[in-house]
Design a protein around this motif. Sequence first.
Motif, PDB file in Angstrom:
ATOM      1  N   SER A   9       0.831  -1.210   0.000  1.00 14.69           N
ATOM      2  CA  SER A   9       0.000   0.000   0.000  1.00 14.69           C
ATOM      3  C   SER A   9       0.862   1.255   0.000  1.00 14.69           C
ATOM      4  CB  SER A   9      -0.965   0.000   1.196  1.00 14.69           C
ATOM      5  OG  SER A   9      -0.288   0.240   2.408  1.00 14.69           O
ATOM      6  N   LEU A  10       2.004   1.206   0.660  1.00 15.63           N
ATOM      7  CA  LEU A  10       2.919   2.346   0.634  1.00 15.63           C
ATOM      8  C   LEU A  10       3.471   2.559  -0.772  1.00 15.63           C
ATOM      9  CD1 LEU A  10       4.978   1.695   3.900  1.00 15.63           C
ATOM     10  CD2 LEU A  10       2.968   3.166   3.620  1.00 15.63           C
ATOM     11  N   ALA A  11       3.782   1.471  -1.450  1.00 15.79           N
ATOM     12  CA  ALA A  11       4.307   1.562  -2.813  1.00 15.79           C
ATOM     13  C   ALA A  11       3.256   2.131  -3.760  1.00 15.79           C
ATOM     14  CB  ALA A  11       4.768   0.189  -3.286  1.00 15.79           C
ATOM     15  N   GLU A  12       2.010   1.735  -3.581  1.00 16.95           N
ATOM     16  CA  GLU A  12       0.940   2.217  -4.450  1.00 16.95           C
ATOM     17  C   GLU A  12       0.659   3.702  -4.246  1.00 16.95           C
ATOM     18  OE1 GLU A  12      -0.288   0.517  -7.009  1.00 16.95           O
ATOM     19  OE2 GLU A  12       1.180  -0.984  -6.396  1.00 16.95           O
ATOM     20  N   ASP A  13       0.908   4.210  -3.065  1.00 15.58           N
ATOM     21  CA  ASP A  13       0.688   5.626  -2.764  1.00 15.58           C
ATOM     22  C   ASP A  13       1.973   6.429  -2.948  1.00 15.58           C
ATOM     23  OD1 ASP A  13      -1.941   5.111  -2.202  1.00 15.58           O
ATOM     24  OD2 ASP A  13      -1.651   4.982  -0.047  1.00 15.58           O
ATOM     25  N   PHE A  14       2.680   6.165  -4.037  1.00 13.50           N
ATOM     26  CA  PHE A  14       3.986   6.788  -4.280  1.00 13.50           C
ATOM     27  C   PHE A  14       3.927   8.310  -4.374  1.00 13.50           C
ATOM     28  CE2 PHE A  14       2.246   5.790  -8.412  1.00 13.50           C
ATOM     29  CZ  PHE A  14       2.511   6.926  -9.163  1.00 13.50           C
ATOM     30  N   ARG A  15       2.739   8.867  -4.620  1.00  6.84           N
ATOM     31  CA  ARG A  15       2.630  10.330  -4.692  1.00  6.84           C
ATOM     32  C   ARG A  15       2.629  10.968  -3.307  1.00  6.84           C
ATOM     33  NH1 ARG A  15      -0.860   8.689  -8.915  1.00  6.84           N
ATOM     34  NH2 ARG A  15      -0.033   9.325 -10.937  1.00  6.84           N
ATOM     35  N   GLY A  16       2.467  10.158  -2.283  1.00  7.77           N
ATOM     36  CA  GLY A  16       2.570  10.665  -0.914  1.00  7.77           C
ATOM     37  C   GLY A  16       1.290  10.592  -0.127  1.00  7.77           C
ATOM     38  N   TRP A  17       1.425  10.851   1.174  1.00  5.99           N
ATOM     39  CA  TRP A  17       0.304  10.874   2.101  1.00  5.99           C
ATOM     40  C   TRP A  17       0.672  11.792   3.250  1.00  5.99           C
ATOM     41  CZ3 TRP A  17       3.382   6.568   1.290  1.00  5.99           C
ATOM     42  CH2 TRP A  17       4.240   6.227   2.332  1.00  5.99           C
ATOM     43  N   GLU A  18      -0.312  12.185   3.991  1.00  7.60           N
ATOM     44  CA  GLU A  18      -0.102  13.044   5.158  1.00  7.60           C
ATOM     45  C   GLU A  18       0.083  12.188   6.401  1.00  7.60           C
ATOM     46  OE1 GLU A  18       0.106  16.423   5.286  1.00  7.60           O
ATOM     47  OE2 GLU A  18       0.002  16.390   3.092  1.00  7.60           O
ATOM     48  N   GLY A  19       0.935  12.629   7.296  1.00  8.82           N
ATOM     49  CA  GLY A  19       1.096  11.971   8.586  1.00  8.82           C
ATOM     50  C   GLY A  19       1.903  10.690   8.522  1.00  8.82           C
ATOM     51  N   THR A  20       1.733   9.883   9.559  1.00 12.53           N
ATOM     52  CA  THR A  20       2.470   8.630   9.711  1.00 12.53           C
ATOM     53  C   THR A  20       1.517   7.455   9.604  1.00 12.53           C
ATOM     54  OG1 THR A  20       4.046   9.718  11.183  1.00 12.53           O
ATOM     55  CG2 THR A  20       3.976   7.320  11.261  1.00 12.53           C
ATOM     56  N   ARG A  21       1.916   6.442   8.864  1.00 12.70           N
ATOM     57  CA  ARG A  21       1.177   5.179   8.798  1.00 12.70           C
ATOM     58  C   ARG A  21       1.957   4.156   9.617  1.00 12.70           C
ATOM     59  NH1 ARG A  21      -0.531   4.513   2.451  1.00 12.70           N
ATOM     60  NH2 ARG A  21      -1.776   6.415   2.323  1.00 12.70           N
ATOM     61  N   THR A  22       1.228   3.354  10.376  1.00 11.90           N
ATOM     62  CA  THR A  22       1.892   2.405  11.273  1.00 11.90           C
ATOM     63  C   THR A  22       1.323   1.004  11.092  1.00 11.90           C
ATOM     64  OG1 THR A  22       2.244   4.167  12.880  1.00 11.90           O
ATOM     65  CG2 THR A  22       2.465   1.920  13.683  1.00 11.90           C
ATOM     66  N   TRP A  23       2.211   0.035  11.129  1.00  7.16           N
ATOM     67  CA  TRP A  23       1.857  -1.390  11.098  1.00  7.16           C
ATOM     68  C   TRP A  23       2.437  -2.035  12.344  1.00  7.16           C
ATOM     69  CZ3 TRP A  23       5.098  -5.550  11.344  1.00  7.16           C
ATOM     70  CH2 TRP A  23       4.527  -6.796  11.111  1.00  7.16           C
ATOM     71  N   ARG A  24       1.693  -3.006  12.905  1.00 10.66           N
ATOM     72  CA  ARG A  24       2.176  -3.773  14.064  1.00 10.66           C
ATOM     73  C   ARG A  24       1.958  -5.252  13.813  1.00 10.66           C
ATOM     74  NH1 ARG A  24       0.011   0.804  15.996  1.00 10.66           N
ATOM     75  NH2 ARG A  24       1.161   1.962  17.567  1.00 10.66           N
ATOM     76  N   SER A  25       2.914  -6.062  14.242  1.00 10.63           N
ATOM     77  CA  SER A  25       2.745  -7.507  14.146  1.00 10.63           C
ATOM     78  C   SER A  25       1.646  -7.949  15.108  1.00 10.63           C
ATOM     79  CB  SER A  25       4.059  -8.225  14.476  1.00 10.63           C
ATOM     80  OG  SER A  25       4.410  -8.021  15.826  1.00 10.63           O
ATOM     81  N   LEU A  26       1.190  -9.166  14.921  1.00 14.66           N
ATOM     82  CA  LEU A  26       0.108  -9.686  15.755  1.00 14.66           C
ATOM     83  C   LEU A  26       0.427  -9.625  17.244  1.00 14.66           C
ATOM     84  CD1 LEU A  26      -0.918 -12.768  13.605  1.00 14.66           C
ATOM     85  CD2 LEU A  26      -2.202 -10.649  13.912  1.00 14.66           C
ATOM     86  N   GLU A  27       1.694  -9.796  17.581  1.00 11.38           N
ATOM     87  CA  GLU A  27       2.097  -9.797  18.992  1.00 11.38           C
ATOM     88  C   GLU A  27       2.697  -8.464  19.425  1.00 11.38           C
ATOM     89  OE1 GLU A  27       4.568 -13.255  19.028  1.00 11.38           O
ATOM     90  OE2 GLU A  27       2.846 -14.598  19.083  1.00 11.38           O
ATOM     91  N   HIS A  28       2.645  -7.460  18.568  1.00 13.07           N
ATOM     92  CA  HIS A  28       3.108  -6.092  18.856  1.00 13.07           C
ATOM     93  C   HIS A  28       4.601  -6.007  19.189  1.00 13.07           C
ATOM     94  CE1 HIS A  28      -0.906  -4.272  18.764  1.00 13.07           C
ATOM     95  NE2 HIS A  28      -1.293  -5.460  19.190  1.00 13.07           N
TER      96      HIS A  28
END
Length: 93
Positions: free
Chosen positions: A15-34
């Motif tokens: 999804s980050l690659a697809e939004d190559f034109r940019g986005w506002e703020g920070t996107r965060t991912w966490r593993s199942l166990e954090h």
Amino acid sequence: MRTWDGDGLDTFLSSLAEDFRGWEGTRTWRSLEHDLTISAEHRPGGYVHLTWGIHDRPPSEAWHFETTTVHAAGEEMRNLAAEVRIFLTSTIN
């Protein structure tokens, strides 16, 4: 630390690659166990800063380690997402 079984790491990176034109703020991912996190920021000039974090398991969270990698938006991010997908879906013979 588990990053397979449906936690969506490869989907997040894609999804980050697809939004190559940019986005506002920070996107965060966490593993199942954090215990693994990735924060992504799209910076001026077309670069994505990924902050990779390894954390002690909740509830103690006594320690953590973070490092940041910088990737060109677009093709470089697509390559990273593809390599992670291959790694997560590979089997050991």
